[in-house]
Design a protein around this motif. Structure first.
Motif, PDB file in Angstrom:
ATOM      1  N   LEU A  46       0.828  -1.203   0.000  1.00  0.00           N
ATOM      2  CA  LEU A  46       0.000   0.000   0.000  1.00  0.00           C
ATOM      3  C   LEU A  46       0.868   1.260   0.000  1.00  0.00           C
ATOM      4  CD1 LEU A  46      -2.849  -0.975   2.507  1.00  0.00           C
ATOM      5  CD2 LEU A  46      -2.984  -0.826   0.011  1.00  0.00           C
ATOM      6  N   SER A  47       1.997   1.210   0.691  1.00  0.00           N
ATOM      7  CA  SER A  47       2.911   2.354   0.698  1.00  0.00           C
ATOM      8  C   SER A  47       3.505   2.595  -0.679  1.00  0.00           C
ATOM      9  CB  SER A  47       4.039   2.111   1.722  1.00  0.00           C
ATOM     10  OG  SER A  47       3.527   1.996   3.028  1.00  0.00           O
ATOM     11  N   TYR A  48       3.891   1.518  -1.372  1.00  0.00           N
ATOM     12  CA  TYR A  48       4.430   1.664  -2.723  1.00  0.00           C
ATOM     13  C   TYR A  48       3.362   2.223  -3.661  1.00  0.00           C
ATOM     14  CZ  TYR A  48       7.887  -1.604  -0.811  1.00  0.00           C
ATOM     15  OH  TYR A  48       8.819  -2.208  -0.030  1.00  0.00           O
ATOM     16  N   LEU A  49       2.134   1.759  -3.516  1.00  0.00           N
ATOM     17  CA  LEU A  49       1.034   2.273  -4.326  1.00  0.00           C
ATOM     18  C   LEU A  49       0.850   3.770  -4.066  1.00  0.00           C
ATOM     19  CD1 LEU A  49      -1.474   1.921  -6.151  1.00  0.00           C
ATOM     20  CD2 LEU A  49      -2.754   1.299  -4.083  1.00  0.00           C
ATOM     21  N   THR A  50       0.888   4.155  -2.802  1.00  0.00           N
ATOM     22  CA  THR A  50       0.729   5.563  -2.442  1.00  0.00           C
ATOM     23  C   THR A  50       1.856   6.407  -3.015  1.00  0.00           C
ATOM     24  OG1 THR A  50      -0.362   4.905  -0.379  1.00  0.00           O
ATOM     25  CG2 THR A  50       0.462   7.154  -0.505  1.00  0.00           C
ATOM     26  N   ALA A  51       3.089   5.918  -2.904  1.00  0.00           N
ATOM     27  CA  ALA A  51       4.234   6.661  -3.433  1.00  0.00           C
ATOM     28  C   ALA A  51       4.125   6.822  -4.948  1.00  0.00           C
ATOM     29  CB  ALA A  51       5.533   5.948  -3.061  1.00  0.00           C
ATOM     30  N   GLY A  52       3.740   5.749  -5.643  1.00  0.00           N
ATOM     31  CA  GLY A  52       3.610   5.839  -7.088  1.00  0.00           C
ATOM     32  C   GLY A  52       2.527   6.813  -7.515  1.00  0.00           C
ATOM     33  N   ARG A  53       1.377   6.747  -6.865  1.00  0.00           N
ATOM     34  CA  ARG A  53       0.280   7.655  -7.213  1.00  0.00           C
ATOM     35  C   ARG A  53       0.635   9.108  -6.898  1.00  0.00           C
ATOM     36  NH1 ARG A  53      -4.983   6.299  -4.338  1.00  0.00           N
ATOM     37  NH2 ARG A  53      -5.924   7.529  -5.998  1.00  0.00           N
ATOM     38  N   TYR A  54       1.351   9.308  -5.790  1.00  0.00           N
ATOM     39  CA  TYR A  54       1.655  10.687  -5.382  1.00  0.00           C
ATOM     40  C   TYR A  54       2.725  11.304  -6.271  1.00  0.00           C
ATOM     41  CZ  TYR A  54       2.746  14.650  -2.364  1.00  0.00           C
ATOM     42  OH  TYR A  54       2.951  15.917  -1.879  1.00  0.00           O
ATOM     43  N   PHE A  55       3.843  10.613  -6.437  1.00  0.00           N
ATOM     44  CA  PHE A  55       4.973  11.202  -7.157  1.00  0.00           C
ATOM     45  C   PHE A  55       4.779  11.216  -8.677  1.00  0.00           C
ATOM     46  CE2 PHE A  55       7.353  10.006  -3.207  1.00  0.00           C
ATOM     47  CZ  PHE A  55       7.663  11.298  -2.842  1.00  0.00           C
ATOM     48  N   PHE A  56       3.913  10.358  -9.189  1.00  0.00           N
ATOM     49  CA  PHE A  56       3.720  10.320 -10.639  1.00  0.00           C
ATOM     50  C   PHE A  56       2.334  10.769 -11.070  1.00  0.00           C
ATOM     51  CE2 PHE A  56       6.956   7.087  -9.698  1.00  0.00           C
ATOM     52  CZ  PHE A  56       8.005   7.593 -10.451  1.00  0.00           C
ATOM     53  N   GLY A  57       1.515  11.217 -10.095  1.00  0.00           N
ATOM     54  CA  GLY A  57       0.176  11.607 -10.489  1.00  0.00           C
ATOM     55  C   GLY A  57      -0.330  12.897  -9.877  1.00  0.00           C
ATOM     56  N   THR A  58       0.443  13.550  -9.011  1.00  0.00           N
ATOM     57  CA  THR A  58      -0.065  14.755  -8.340  1.00  0.00           C
ATOM     58  C   THR A  58       0.806  15.976  -8.570  1.00  0.00           C
ATOM     59  OG1 THR A  58       1.158  14.293  -6.279  1.00  0.00           O
ATOM     60  CG2 THR A  58      -1.043  13.329  -6.504  1.00  0.00           C
ATOM     61  N   THR A  59       1.859  15.868  -9.346  1.00  0.00           N
ATOM     62  CA  THR A  59       2.748  17.011  -9.535  1.00  0.00           C
ATOM     63  C   THR A  59       2.031  18.130 -10.296  1.00  0.00           C
ATOM     64  OG1 THR A  59       4.917  17.729 -10.361  1.00  0.00           O
ATOM     65  CG2 THR A  59       3.702  16.152 -11.696  1.00  0.00           C
ATOM     66  N   SER A  60       2.458  19.357 -10.030  1.00  0.00           N
ATOM     67  CA  SER A  60       1.892  20.528 -10.697  1.00  0.00           C
ATOM     68  C   SER A  60       3.001  21.550 -10.868  1.00  0.00           C
ATOM     69  CB  SER A  60       0.750  21.119  -9.858  1.00  0.00           C
ATOM     70  OG  SER A  60       1.262  21.642  -8.639  1.00  0.00           O
ATOM     71  N   ALA A  61       2.633  22.711 -11.407  1.00  0.00           N
ATOM     72  CA  ALA A  61       3.627  23.776 -11.620  1.00  0.00           C
ATOM     73  C   ALA A  61       4.219  24.241 -10.298  1.00  0.00           C
ATOM     74  CB  ALA A  61       2.980  24.945 -12.361  1.00  0.00           C
ATOM     75  N   GLU A  62       3.457  24.071  -9.222  1.00  0.00           N
ATOM     76  CA  GLU A  62       3.932  24.502  -7.906  1.00  0.00           C
ATOM     77  C   GLU A  62       4.557  23.361  -7.114  1.00  0.00           C
ATOM     78  OE1 GLU A  62       0.646  26.239  -5.949  1.00  0.00           O
ATOM     79  OE2 GLU A  62       0.525  27.969  -7.295  1.00  0.00           O
ATOM     80  N   GLY A  63       4.817  22.245  -7.771  1.00  0.00           N
ATOM     81  CA  GLY A  63       5.431  21.116  -7.086  1.00  0.00           C
ATOM     82  C   GLY A  63       4.395  20.210  -6.458  1.00  0.00           C
ATOM     83  N   TYR A  64       4.850  19.341  -5.562  1.00  0.00           N
ATOM     84  CA  TYR A  64       3.969  18.397  -4.894  1.00  0.00           C
ATOM     85  C   TYR A  64       3.288  19.076  -3.704  1.00  0.00           C
ATOM     86  CZ  TYR A  64       6.595  14.976  -7.589  1.00  0.00           C
ATOM     87  OH  TYR A  64       7.171  14.273  -8.608  1.00  0.00           O
ATOM     88  N   GLN A  65       1.973  18.974  -3.652  1.00  0.00           N
ATOM     89  CA  GLN A  65       1.209  19.622  -2.595  1.00  0.00           C
ATOM     90  C   GLN A  65       0.798  18.605  -1.531  1.00  0.00           C
ATOM     91  OE1 GLN A  65       0.871  23.014  -2.543  1.00  0.00           O
ATOM     92  NE2 GLN A  65       2.283  22.751  -4.279  1.00  0.00           N
ATOM     93  N   PRO A  66       0.775  19.027  -0.264  1.00  0.00           N
ATOM     94  CA  PRO A  66       0.344  18.123   0.807  1.00  0.00           C
ATOM     95  C   PRO A  66      -1.117  17.706   0.631  1.00  0.00           C
ATOM     96  CG  PRO A  66       1.488  20.044   1.697  1.00  0.00           C
ATOM     97  CD  PRO A  66       1.237  20.322   0.251  1.00  0.00           C
ATOM     98  N   ILE A  67      -1.423  16.497   1.090  1.00  0.00           N
ATOM     99  CA  ILE A  67      -2.778  15.959   0.999  1.00  0.00           C
ATOM    100  C   ILE A  67      -3.196  15.455   2.378  1.00  0.00           C
ATOM    101  CG2 ILE A  67      -4.236  14.143   0.010  1.00  0.00           C
ATOM    102  CD1 ILE A  67      -2.357  14.161  -2.431  1.00  0.00           C
ATOM    103  N   LEU A  68      -4.338  15.903   2.846  1.00  0.00           N
ATOM    104  CA  LEU A  68      -4.903  15.380   4.089  1.00  0.00           C
ATOM    105  C   LEU A  68      -5.836  14.239   3.714  1.00  0.00           C
ATOM    106  CD1 LEU A  68      -4.875  15.757   7.140  1.00  0.00           C
ATOM    107  CD2 LEU A  68      -6.805  17.318   6.908  1.00  0.00           C
ATOM    108  N   ALA A  69      -5.300  13.017   3.766  1.00  0.00           N
ATOM    109  CA  ALA A  69      -6.032  11.856   3.244  1.00  0.00           C
ATOM    110  C   ALA A  69      -7.197  11.452   4.130  1.00  0.00           C
ATOM    111  CB  ALA A  69      -5.076  10.680   3.079  1.00  0.00           C
ATOM    112  N   TRP A  70      -7.058  11.696   5.433  1.00  0.00           N
ATOM    113  CA  TRP A  70      -8.115  11.321   6.370  1.00  0.00           C
ATOM    114  C   TRP A  70      -7.972  12.167   7.617  1.00  0.00           C
ATOM    115  CZ3 TRP A  70      -7.834   9.330  11.368  1.00  0.00           C
ATOM    116  CH2 TRP A  70      -9.051   8.852  11.910  1.00  0.00           C
ATOM    117  N   GLN A  71      -9.090  12.574   8.190  1.00  0.00           N
ATOM    118  CA  GLN A  71      -9.024  13.411   9.387  1.00  0.00           C
ATOM    119  C   GLN A  71     -10.275  13.225  10.241  1.00  0.00           C
ATOM    120  OE1 GLN A  71      -7.490  17.595   9.441  1.00  0.00           O
ATOM    121  NE2 GLN A  71      -9.613  18.107   9.933  1.00  0.00           N
ATOM    122  N   SER A  72     -10.074  13.240  11.553  1.00  0.00           N
ATOM    123  CA  SER A  72     -11.183  13.187  12.498  1.00  0.00           C
ATOM    124  C   SER A  72     -10.832  14.078  13.682  1.00  0.00           C
ATOM    125  CB  SER A  72     -11.428  11.750  12.966  1.00  0.00           C
ATOM    126  OG  SER A  72     -12.453  11.712  13.952  1.00  0.00           O
TER     127      SER A  72
END
Length: 639
Positions: A46-72
């Motif tokens: 699951l960690s490898y899946l998360t790393a792949g999705r984040y580093f290869f699917g969320t980049t933008s002109a401003e770089g990688y942005q933080p994501i709050l995946a779950w919160q309570s």
């Protein structure tokens, strides 16, 4: 993208802890290892899946942005201030996810063979699961409160694992020592959290790392000894990180912690827990950088640089293979702190990226060194280098993987350690020449003491062993092979594009001269170790004898343990605790005893009046009547 599944990454090891812990006496001996290893294997995937999705699917002109995946929301303190529990994803937390789950999975797999004959096997895997859960909860925390909660849980699980051999007095003492020293540091950590959060108005990292807000707040909050309250808060937080990462002078627990099982040393004291302090500084790096012209970062740089050299010097004299690796860990953690301390921000953030890169590569080759040492200890039944020699003939696979790890940590290209260590030295050179020179010398010492281990264990004197040593079983071999492969190839990753101080890709320039210099000092260390330890020789003994008092002082770790023990006995116990105990015993207890005894005495006197004798009651009434007659007839009228 939906990231809610990431909550299962820490929950899976927690479930393995619950199952192995609750069903401790009912589970078959081998099943606990299967449960723990399977849980961490899925968490790693699951960690490898998360790393792949984040580093290869969320980049933008401003770089990688933080994501709050779950919160309570856990509790509201005020209308604006609340404590949340959550899963916070950004480049360094995802990097740590990969590191923690991978190393933990490999250690679980290794432990299946290593701990196969242990009676407390189920308990061992339960504690491993608890530790993995705690560490993952720490790195995923979106705020300082959750960080602190899991920080303390990491300390508890570390205490349990170090003291696994609870019937062994030295292991019990080591566990208590680690617990007490890190708890002492954590008191400052808690004070720092409260101080920093009070003046910043938030516990959340996204608010605490707002550089513009930090610099604006620094000009309007209280100042003490020339530093703002925010800077003092950060330095107190760093004390907590220094305790967990075994930085000088809070390092004394780390060598003794080697009393735990060797896989525990690989997991806790090589790749995960001891880097928690580095991760904490990196997590708050914008805050450290923005504090009073980066004063807090200067403190980090000085402490890290000194700790790195200090530990490397001691490591050259130790004969216990695990203690050499323990001081090596302290030295390498100091290197990471040094990288953070000399780093700028944004395009000048080479030190930050280098530090995180070294944390990543170090996890592979240091875990490999510890697991390799475990295979050696398992084969020769001794931790002492004096009892080893010629093992390359008996343990060829262990020999190769251990050699790869030694080359990686020594900074020899093209192994992983070369790239990360060279980046740290380059960042230090640009920032402070003295820090660079200290790091440069430390690199040479590192190569020397690591190849001192290698040549003494695998070459040196050929020994006749009572039981013929051999390579470990496959459950122990696989982690060695995987980590050896990582120690070779991880340095080729484009880390400067993924993990940077401002979340934007960092453009770096490879300095050939700088790289040649760092490789050169490493080669000198290797050659020196080769000449002294490749073949049986009296030269090491002659050198140590000629150094006399200096060598003895270094071998005894500069008498830091004796110094702490002396302070504890002569100052804390005799000068502070003894007077407090006397005051408590004689004044506090004495006062309470006086009150109690007086009450008892009065009650004994009064109870005689309640005798039940009519004549005594009549006599008492007569005396009272006479008293009031005299009082009203002779005294009251005259007033």
């Amino acid at each position: 993208m939906n990231w809610s599944y990431t909550i299962w990454i820490p929950l899976l090891p927690f479930l393995s802890f619950v199952i192995n812990g609750v069903l401790y006496n009912r589970l078959p001996k081998k099943l606990s290892g299967v449960i723990g290893t399977s849980a961490l294997g899925v968490a790693a995937l699951l960690s490898y899946l998360t790393a792949g999705r984040y580093f290869f699917g969320t980049t933008s002109a401003e770089g990688y942005q933080p994501i709050l995946a779950w919160q309570s929301t856990w509790m509201h303190i005020t209308d604006k201030l609340a404590i949340d529990m959550g899963v916070y994803l950004d480049p360094i937390s995802i990097m740590m996810l990969v590191v923690v789950t991978t190393i933990s999975f490999l250690v679980h797999l290794y432990s299946v063979g290593y701990m196969s004959e242990e009676e407390g096997r189920n308990r061992y895997f339960a504690w491993l699961g608890l530790f993995s859960f705690s560490m993952l909860g720490l790195v995923l925390a979106p705020n300082l409160v959750q960080t602190y909660m899991f920080w303390e849980l990491v300390g508890v699980s570390s205490f349990l694992l170090i003291g696994y051999y609870y019937d062994k007095p030295s292991a019990v003492r080591a566990a208590l020592k680690a617990f007490i020293v890190t708890r002492f540091a954590d008191v400052f950590f808690l004070i720092g959290i409260l101080l920093y959060s009070y003046y910043s108005g938030s516990f959340k990292f996204e608010d605490l790392n707002n550089i513009a807000a930090i610099q604006a707040a620094n000009s309007s909050i209280p100042v003490f000894m020339g530093l703002s309250a925010l800077t003092w808060g950060l330095m107190l937080i760093f004390v907590g990180g220094a305790g967990k990462s075994a930085m000088f002078p809070l390092h004394i627990w780390l060598p003794d912690a080697m009393e735990g099982p060797t896989p525990v040393s690989a997991l806790i004291h090589a790749a995960t827990m001891v880097v928690a302090g580095v991760y904490l500084v990196a997590r708050l790096f914008p805050a450290f950088h923005g504090s009073d012209d980066g004063f807090a970062l200067h403190v980090v740089a000085v402490v890290g640089t000194f700790s790195s050299l200090f530990a490397a010097i001691i490591a050259m004299t130790q004969m216990d293979i695990k203690r050499v690796l323990a001081f090596s860990t302290m030295s390498q953690i100091g290197y990471m702190m040094m990288g953070l301390g000399v780093s700028g921000y944004g395009e000048e953030g080479l030190g930050y990226t280098a530090s995180m890169f070294h944390l990543f590569t170090h996890a592979a080759f240091k875990a490999l060194l510890f697991l390799g040492a475990g295979a050696i200890i398992h084969a020769v039944h001794s931790n002492s280098l004096k009892d080893m020699g010629g093992l390359r003939k008996y343990m060829p696979m262990t020999n190769i993987t251990f050699l790869i790890a030694c080359l990686a940590i020594s900074g020899v290209p093209p192994f992983a350690g070369f790239f990360s260590k060279d980046m740290i030295l380059e960042a230090a050179y640009e920032h402070n020449k003295l820090i660079y020179f200290t790091g440069y010398i430390t690199a040479g010492l590192t190569a020397f003491y690591m190849f001192r281990i290698y040549f003494m264990a695998f070459w040196g004197r050929n020994r006749d062993y009572d039981h013929k040593p051999h390579d470990p079983v496959w459950s122990m071999k696989i982690p060695l092979i995987v980590l050896a492969a990582g120690s070779v190839v991880l340095g080729l990753l484009p880390f400067n594009e993924w993990v940077t101080s401002d979340l934007r890709p960092l453009h770096i320039h490879f300095d050939m001269m700088m790289a040649a210099a760092s490789v050169g000092i490493g080669v000198i260390g290797i050659i020196t170790a080769y000449l002294l330890y490749r073949k049986p020789s009296d030269a090491p003994d002659k050198i140590s004898h000629s150094l006399g008092f200096v060598y003895k002082t270094v071998k005894n770790k500069f008498y830091m343990d004796e110094l702490y023990l002396g302070i504890m006995r002569e100052v804390i116990l005799k000068r502070i605790a003894a007077p407090v105990a006397w005051f408590d015993r004689h004044i506090v207890d004495g006062t309470m005893n006086l009150i109690g005894n007086t009450t008892v005495g009065l009650s004994k006197g009064i109870k005689r009046i309640q005798s039940g004798d009519f004549q005594v009651y009549a006599f008492g009434i007569l005396i009272a009547v006479i008293f009031f007659v005299v009082l009203f007839n002779y005294f009251i009228p005259t007033i």
